[in-house]
Design a protein around this motif. Sequence first.
Motif, PDB file in Angstrom:
ATOM      1  N   ASN A  95      29.324  47.704  22.984  1.00 21.39           N
ATOM      2  CA  ASN A  95      29.122  47.363  24.522  1.00 21.39           C
ATOM      3  C   ASN A  95      29.092  45.636  24.805  1.00 21.39           C
ATOM      4  OD1 ASN A  95      29.952  49.879  25.036  1.00 21.39           O
ATOM      5  ND2 ASN A  95      27.668  50.571  25.441  1.00 21.39           N
ATOM      6  N   TYR A  96      28.313  45.093  23.773  1.00 21.94           N
ATOM      7  CA  TYR A  96      28.060  43.816  23.770  1.00 21.94           C
ATOM      8  C   TYR A  96      29.137  42.661  23.295  1.00 21.94           C
ATOM      9  CZ  TYR A  96      23.654  45.479  24.436  1.00 21.94           C
ATOM     10  OH  TYR A  96      22.488  46.942  25.634  1.00 21.94           O
ATOM     11  N   SER A  97      30.242  42.660  23.179  1.00 21.90           N
ATOM     12  CA  SER A  97      31.150  42.292  22.988  1.00 21.90           C
ATOM     13  C   SER A  97      32.511  41.193  24.074  1.00 21.90           C
ATOM     14  CB  SER A  97      32.392  42.767  21.681  1.00 21.90           C
ATOM     15  OG  SER A  97      32.836  43.546  22.817  1.00 21.90           O
ATOM     16  N   LEU A  98      32.787  40.723  23.882  1.00 20.25           N
ATOM     17  CA  LEU A  98      33.559  40.012  25.112  1.00 20.25           C
ATOM     18  C   LEU A  98      34.853  41.043  24.532  1.00 20.25           C
ATOM     19  CD1 LEU A  98      33.737  36.368  23.667  1.00 20.25           C
ATOM     20  CD2 LEU A  98      32.649  36.906  26.110  1.00 20.25           C
ATOM     21  N   ASP A  99      35.656  42.240  23.724  1.00 26.15           N
ATOM     22  CA  ASP A  99      36.763  42.828  24.138  1.00 26.15           C
ATOM     23  C   ASP A  99      36.055  43.185  25.368  1.00 26.15           C
ATOM     24  OD1 ASP A  99      37.789  41.479  22.105  1.00 26.15           O
ATOM     25  OD2 ASP A  99      37.273  43.170  20.668  1.00 26.15           O
ATOM     26  N   TYR A 100      34.883  44.578  24.967  1.00 24.59           N
ATOM     27  CA  TYR A 100      34.523  44.967  26.217  1.00 24.59           C
ATOM     28  C   TYR A 100      34.124  44.276  27.418  1.00 24.59           C
ATOM     29  CZ  TYR A 100      31.562  49.000  27.986  1.00 24.59           C
ATOM     30  OH  TYR A 100      30.408  49.232  29.052  1.00 24.59           O
ATOM     31  N   LYS A 101      33.660  43.110  27.613  1.00 27.39           N
ATOM     32  CA  LYS A 101      33.652  42.857  28.709  1.00 27.39           C
ATOM     33  C   LYS A 101      35.274  42.214  29.330  1.00 27.39           C
ATOM     34  CE  LYS A 101      29.305  40.202  27.572  1.00 27.39           C
ATOM     35  NZ  LYS A 101      28.499  41.625  28.447  1.00 27.39           N
ATOM     36  N   ILE A 102      35.971  42.461  28.630  1.00 32.05           N
ATOM     37  CA  ILE A 102      37.692  41.700  28.941  1.00 32.05           C
ATOM     38  C   ILE A 102      38.230  43.080  29.734  1.00 32.05           C
ATOM     39  CG2 ILE A 102      39.909  41.087  28.934  1.00 32.05           C
ATOM     40  CD1 ILE A 102      38.014  38.642  27.251  1.00 32.05           C
ATOM     41  N   ALA A 103      38.197  43.746  28.786  1.00 28.04           N
ATOM     42  CA  ALA A 103      38.304  45.258  28.818  1.00 28.04           C
ATOM     43  C   ALA A 103      37.705  45.663  30.252  1.00 28.04           C
ATOM     44  CB  ALA A 103      38.100  46.059  27.683  1.00 28.04           C
ATOM     45  N   ASN A 104      36.610  45.715  30.421  1.00 28.11           N
ATOM     46  CA  ASN A 104      35.973  46.432  31.636  1.00 28.11           C
ATOM     47  C   ASN A 104      35.969  45.893  33.114  1.00 28.11           C
ATOM     48  OD1 ASN A 104      36.510  48.858  30.725  1.00 28.11           O
ATOM     49  ND2 ASN A 104      33.662  48.065  29.653  1.00 28.11           N
ATOM     50  N   ARG A 105      36.632  44.499  33.137  1.00 23.06           N
ATOM     51  CA  ARG A 105      37.067  43.664  34.649  1.00 23.06           C
ATOM     52  C   ARG A 105      37.675  44.494  35.535  1.00 23.06           C
ATOM     53  NH1 ARG A 105      38.226  37.660  33.411  1.00 23.06           N
ATOM     54  NH2 ARG A 105      36.339  36.859  32.619  1.00 23.06           N
TER      55      ARG A 105
END
Length: 105
Positions: A95-105
């Motif tokens: 949950n704390y990765s940039l992949d997670y932040k990009i995917a949940n925009r």
Amino acid sequence: MAASDFWAKEVSFLGMTGKTPLALTIFAEFFCSLLLILGLFTRLALIPLIICMGYIIACVAKFEVIYSGDNGIEVNNAFVYFMIYLGIYLTGPGNYSLDYKIANR
């Protein structure tokens, strides 16, 4: 370093010797590890790292996972990293990765 006897004579990855395996190892261990730290393209970055550690275990260490060292019984560091990379690959970036932040925009 690429001109040393080890890289020229001992390391042969897919028929390539000398500077090419050294460059691939540097790419995997520097750039892919940097992507892993950032959490960006995590699973894609783990593939070269897993291949690199697997090659080190198989060809360089000759499948010696546990050996007698200076301080008693030691575990090969490449095997430890291989298991960590494989575990991260199977579980995902988190949950704390940039992949997670990009995917949940």
